[in-house]
Motif scaffolding. Structure first.
Motif, mmCIF file in Angstrom:
data_model
loop_
_atom_site.group_PDB
_atom_site.id
_atom_site.type_symbol
_atom_site.label_atom_id
_atom_site.label_comp_id
_atom_site.label_asym_id
_atom_site.label_seq_id
_atom_site.Cartn_x
_atom_site.Cartn_y
_atom_site.Cartn_z
ATOM 1 N N ILE A 33 59.767 93.673 35.092
ATOM 2 C CA ILE A 33 59.714 94.937 34.347
ATOM 3 C C ILE A 33 59.099 96.025 35.224
ATOM 4 N N PHE A 34 57.994 95.693 35.905
ATOM 5 C CA PHE A 34 57.348 96.673 36.782
ATOM 6 C C PHE A 34 58.269 97.068 37.936
ATOM 7 N N ASP A 35 58.905 96.079 38.566
ATOM 8 C CA ASP A 35 59.805 96.379 39.688
ATOM 9 C C ASP A 35 60.960 97.281 39.258
ATOM 10 N N LYS A 36 61.440 97.086 38.035
ATOM 11 C CA LYS A 36 62.574 97.873 37.533
ATOM 12 C C LYS A 36 62.150 99.289 37.115
ATOM 13 N N THR A 37 60.951 99.401 36.504
ATOM 14 C CA THR A 37 60.537 100.685 35.923
ATOM 15 C C THR A 37 59.427 101.396 36.682
ATOM 16 N N GLY A 38 58.614 100.643 37.416
ATOM 17 C CA GLY A 38 57.440 101.239 38.074
ATOM 18 C C GLY A 38 56.304 101.507 37.096
ATOM 19 N N ILE A 39 56.410 100.949 35.899
ATOM 20 C CA ILE A 39 55.424 101.194 34.842
ATOM 21 C C ILE A 39 54.679 99.905 34.535
ATOM 22 N N LYS A 40 53.340 99.980 34.470
ATOM 23 C CA LYS A 40 52.523 98.815 34.123
ATOM 24 C C LYS A 40 52.203 98.775 32.631
ATOM 25 N N GLU A 41 51.981 99.941 32.055
ATOM 26 C CA GLU A 41 51.696 100.018 30.623
ATOM 27 C C GLU A 41 52.096 101.388 30.110
ATOM 28 N N ARG A 42 52.335 101.466 28.800
ATOM 29 C CA ARG A 42 52.757 102.705 28.158
ATOM 30 C C ARG A 42 51.820 103.014 27.018
ATOM 31 N N GLY A 43 51.637 104.293 26.733
ATOM 32 C CA GLY A 43 50.876 104.679 25.560
ATOM 33 C C GLY A 43 51.692 104.377 24.311
ATOM 34 N N ARG A 44 50.998 103.940 23.265
ATOM 35 C CA ARG A 44 51.691 103.632 22.005
ATOM 36 C C ARG A 44 51.076 104.465 20.895
ATOM 37 N N ALA A 45 51.894 105.325 20.322
ATOM 38 C CA ALA A 45 51.419 106.164 19.224
ATOM 39 C C ALA A 45 51.320 105.328 17.954
ATOM 40 N N ALA A 46 50.348 105.639 17.132
ATOM 41 C CA ALA A 46 50.210 104.967 15.841
ATOM 42 C C ALA A 46 51.449 105.251 14.993
ATOM 43 N N GLU A 47 51.670 104.446 13.981
ATOM 44 C CA GLU A 47 52.882 104.542 13.172
ATOM 45 C C GLU A 47 53.076 105.920 12.546
ATOM 46 N N ASN A 48 52.005 106.580 12.178
ATOM 47 C CA ASN A 48 52.118 107.871 11.494
ATOM 48 C C ASN A 48 52.006 109.066 12.446
ATOM 49 N N VAL A 49 52.032 108.846 13.745
ATOM 50 C CA VAL A 49 51.913 109.921 14.736
ATOM 51 C C VAL A 49 53.309 110.293 15.236
ATOM 52 N N THR A 50 53.630 111.584 15.183
ATOM 53 C CA THR A 50 54.962 112.061 15.579
ATOM 54 C C THR A 50 54.942 112.646 16.989
ATOM 55 N N ALA A 51 56.121 112.934 17.509
ATOM 56 C CA ALA A 51 56.234 113.612 18.802
ATOM 57 C C ALA A 51 55.543 114.974 18.744
ATOM 58 N N GLY A 52 55.656 115.654 17.605
ATOM 59 C CA GLY A 52 54.972 116.934 17.436
ATOM 60 C C GLY A 52 53.460 116.777 17.503
ATOM 61 N N ASP A 53 52.931 115.724 16.897
ATOM 62 C CA ASP A 53 51.487 115.460 16.960
ATOM 63 C C ASP A 53 51.031 115.249 18.399
ATOM 64 N N LEU A 54 51.817 114.525 19.174
ATOM 65 C CA LEU A 54 51.473 114.297 20.577
ATOM 66 C C LEU A 54 51.478 115.608 21.359
ATOM 67 N N ALA A 55 52.460 116.471 21.065
ATOM 68 C CA ALA A 55 52.533 117.779 21.736
ATOM 69 C C ALA A 55 51.329 118.640 21.373
ATOM 70 N N ILE A 56 50.924 118.612 20.118
ATOM 71 C CA ILE A 56 49.756 119.381 19.678
ATOM 72 C C ILE A 56 48.509 118.880 20.394
ATOM 73 N N SER A 57 48.347 117.569 20.499
ATOM 74 C CA SER A 57 47.189 117.005 21.203
ATOM 75 C C SER A 57 47.159 117.442 22.660
ATOM 76 N N ALA A 58 48.317 117.425 23.319
ATOM 77 C CA ALA A 58 48.392 117.857 24.718
ATOM 78 C C ALA A 58 48.073 119.343 24.853
#
Length: 130
Positions: A33-58
Motif C-alpha cells: 500500500i505504501f509503495d503504491k500510494t506513498g502514504i503511511k496513514e490518513r486522517g479520518r473524520a468522525a462520522e458527523n464531520v463533513t468536508a465543509g467542517d474540515l475546510a472551516i477548521s483549516a
C-alpha cells in the motif's frame, strides 16, 4: 499578479493506517500500500464531520496563524468531490460559518484529484481579471 500568501491545512486526529487497510484487503500488505500510494496513514473524520467542517477548521487555523483578515477575502472557492449536499452549496455554509463579508462571493467546484490545480487556476483567473 496572483500569488499564494499563506496556506494551512487540517487533518483529523483519528488515523487510518496501512495496517488497518491491509486487514480489510488481505491481498494488499502495508508495504505494498505504501509503495503504491506513498502514504503511511490518513486522517479520518468522525462520522458527523463533513468536508465543509474540515475546510472551516483549516480556514480558522489559517486566520489564527497568519495576518490574513476575513474582511480581505473577495471570493471563496471550495473544491471537493464530497460536498455537504447539492444545495445550498457548501461554500455558502463555509462563508457563513467563517463570518466573511456579504460582498464575498462563493462557489463550489466538484473535482477530485485535479481539483487543487483547477481551484488555483480559477482563483488566478479571478484575481488577474480584477
Amino acid at each position: 499578479m496572483a500569488r499564494i500568501l499563506d496556506i494551512d491545512y487540517y487533518v483529523p486526529p483519528d488515523k487510518i493506517t496501512n495496517e488497518f487497510l491491509s486487514e480489510k484487503f488481505p491481498k494488499w500488505t502495508p508495504k505494498r500500500i505504501f509503495d503504491k500510494t506513498g502514504i503511511k496513514e490518513r486522517g479520518r473524520a468522525a462520522e458527523n464531520v463533513t468536508a465543509g467542517d474540515l475546510a472551516i477548521s483549516a480556514a480558522e487555523k489559517l486566520f489564527n496563524s497568519s495576518k490574513l483578515k476575513r474582511g480581505s477575502i473577495d471570493m471563496l472557492v471550495f473544491v471537493t468531490q464530497t460536498p455537504n449536499q447539492c444545495l445550498p452549496s457548501t461554500s455558502c455554509e463555509i462563508h457563513a460559518e467563517l463570518g466573511l463579508n456579504e460582498e464575498c462571493g462563493t462557489f463550489d467546484v466538484n473535482q477530485g484529484c485535479s481539483g487543487y490545480i483547477y481551484g488555483l487556476n480559477i482563483a488566478t483567473s479571478l484575481i488577474d481579471s480584477g
